[in-house]
Design a protein around this motif. Structure first.
Motif, PDB file in Angstrom:
ATOM      1  N   MET A 263       0.863  -1.199   0.000  1.00  0.00           N
ATOM      2  CA  MET A 263       0.000   0.000   0.000  1.00  0.00           C
ATOM      3  C   MET A 263       0.899   1.250   0.000  1.00  0.00           C
ATOM      4  SD  MET A 263      -3.264   0.646   0.118  1.00  0.00           S
ATOM      5  CE  MET A 263      -4.452   1.853   0.621  1.00  0.00           C
ATOM      6  N   PRO A 264       0.761   2.119  -0.984  1.00  0.00           N
ATOM      7  CA  PRO A 264       1.607   3.325  -0.979  1.00  0.00           C
ATOM      8  C   PRO A 264       1.282   4.226   0.202  1.00  0.00           C
ATOM      9  CG  PRO A 264       0.075   3.321  -2.829  1.00  0.00           C
ATOM     10  CD  PRO A 264      -0.159   2.061  -2.092  1.00  0.00           C
ATOM     11  N   LYS A 265       2.313   4.905   0.668  1.00  0.00           N
ATOM     12  CA  LYS A 265       2.121   5.840   1.786  1.00  0.00           C
ATOM     13  C   LYS A 265       1.744   7.198   1.209  1.00  0.00           C
ATOM     14  CE  LYS A 265       4.975   8.312   5.007  1.00  0.00           C
ATOM     15  NZ  LYS A 265       6.374   8.662   5.110  1.00  0.00           N
ATOM     16  N   GLU A 266       0.621   7.705   1.628  1.00  0.00           N
ATOM     17  CA  GLU A 266       0.187   9.010   1.122  1.00  0.00           C
ATOM     18  C   GLU A 266       0.667  10.108   2.062  1.00  0.00           C
ATOM     19  OE1 GLU A 266      -3.992  11.242   0.114  1.00  0.00           O
ATOM     20  OE2 GLU A 266      -3.895   9.076  -0.125  1.00  0.00           O
ATOM     21  N   ILE A 267       1.301  11.118   1.495  1.00  0.00           N
ATOM     22  CA  ILE A 267       1.737  12.253   2.322  1.00  0.00           C
ATOM     23  C   ILE A 267       0.588  13.245   2.337  1.00  0.00           C
ATOM     24  CG2 ILE A 267       3.501  14.004   2.692  1.00  0.00           C
ATOM     25  CD1 ILE A 267       5.306  12.336   0.788  1.00  0.00           C
ATOM     26  N   LYS A 268       0.028  13.462   3.515  1.00  0.00           N
ATOM     27  CA  LYS A 268      -1.193  14.270   3.595  1.00  0.00           C
ATOM     28  C   LYS A 268      -0.876  15.715   3.966  1.00  0.00           C
ATOM     29  CE  LYS A 268      -4.719  10.855   4.227  1.00  0.00           C
ATOM     30  NZ  LYS A 268      -4.376   9.702   5.060  1.00  0.00           N
ATOM     31  N   SER A 269      -1.686  16.603   3.434  1.00  0.00           N
ATOM     32  CA  SER A 269      -1.545  18.028   3.728  1.00  0.00           C
ATOM     33  C   SER A 269      -2.842  18.506   4.369  1.00  0.00           C
ATOM     34  CB  SER A 269      -1.299  18.763   2.417  1.00  0.00           C
ATOM     35  OG  SER A 269      -1.361  20.132   2.609  1.00  0.00           O
TER      36      SER A 269
ATOM     37  N   ILE B  51       6.439  16.745   4.314  1.00  0.00           N
ATOM     38  CA  ILE B  51       7.538  16.001   3.658  1.00  0.00           C
ATOM     39  C   ILE B  51       8.831  16.169   4.473  1.00  0.00           C
ATOM     40  CG2 ILE B  51       9.009  15.920   1.594  1.00  0.00           C
ATOM     41  CD1 ILE B  51       6.430  16.831   0.012  1.00  0.00           C
ATOM     42  N   LYS B  52       9.078  17.413   4.943  1.00  0.00           N
ATOM     43  CA  LYS B  52      10.327  17.686   5.672  1.00  0.00           C
ATOM     44  C   LYS B  52      10.359  16.985   7.029  1.00  0.00           C
ATOM     45  CE  LYS B  52      11.712  22.057   3.617  1.00  0.00           C
ATOM     46  NZ  LYS B  52      11.679  23.511   3.761  1.00  0.00           N
ATOM     47  N   THR B  53       9.189  16.905   7.669  1.00  0.00           N
ATOM     48  CA  THR B  53       9.186  16.317   9.012  1.00  0.00           C
ATOM     49  C   THR B  53       8.995  14.794   8.951  1.00  0.00           C
ATOM     50  OG1 THR B  53       6.828  16.794   9.233  1.00  0.00           O
ATOM     51  CG2 THR B  53       8.346  18.393  10.189  1.00  0.00           C
ATOM     52  N   GLY B  54       8.762  14.294   7.743  1.00  0.00           N
ATOM     53  CA  GLY B  54       8.615  12.826   7.578  1.00  0.00           C
ATOM     54  C   GLY B  54       7.265  12.396   8.046  1.00  0.00           C
TER      55      GLY B  54
END
Ligand code: INI
Length: 157
Positions: free
Chosen positions: A1-7, A154-157
């Protein structure tokens, strides 16, 4: 399952600079009102919003870059109105604004938002500055919050 980077669309704590062109001020003032209202409605504190006026859209990139390089802002919003019917050098002003604003974001890493209307005539500009086609300043504010939060995530992981 891809990891979605949420905003998240939560503006609390974000510091935002708005650069706005005085040329076609009747339009750009409405864009500014739309942007500031949307920022504050999304939680950005009034004291965390800075506004700088420039003569025209051609000058937006240099001032946006200066603001981005201070390190004091999570996003920079550029607002302007370039109207073809009113200028013979429409393509040069619009082209310089879009290229320059894009370059600021890429070179500084600070989300730099293109909130410049490019229209055929004044009616179209009025429609997009709070008229029946919405308010481009408001859309730019939402883009600023979403992109700033995504960069943080993204920067904080
Ligand atoms: N600036 C704009 O923001 N919109 C326009 O439609 C426009 N026209 O019509 O020429 C415009 N010109 C001014 C330009 O952005 C610069 O301020 C000027 O050329 C000085 O560098």
């Amino acid at each position: 399952m891809p990891k979605e980077i949420k905003s998240e669309m939560d503006g609390r704590g974000l510091r935002v600079a708005v650069v706005v062109a005085r040329f076609n001020e009747v339009i750009t003032r409405s864009l500014l009102t739309g942007a500031v209202e949307t920022l504050t409605r999304s939680g950005v504190h009034d004291q965390d919003i800075s506004v700088a006026w420039v003569p025209g859209s051609f000058e937006l990139p240099v001032v946006a870059k200066t603001l981005a390089q201070t390190g004091q802002y999570d996003a920079v919003i550029c607002l302007g109105a370039v109207i073809r019917g009113e200028t013979s050098h429409y393509d040069m002003v619009a082209g310089q604004a879009s290229r320059g604003i894009g370059a600021v974001g890429q070179e500084t890493g600070v989300p730099t938002i293109f909130g410049v209307l490019t229209t055929e005539n004044m009616d179209q500009a009025i429609n997009r500055a709070g008229g029946k086609a919405g308010n481009m300043g408001s859309h730019a504010a939402l883009a600023a919050i979403e992109t700033a939060r995504l960069v943080q995530a993204i920067k904080t992981g």
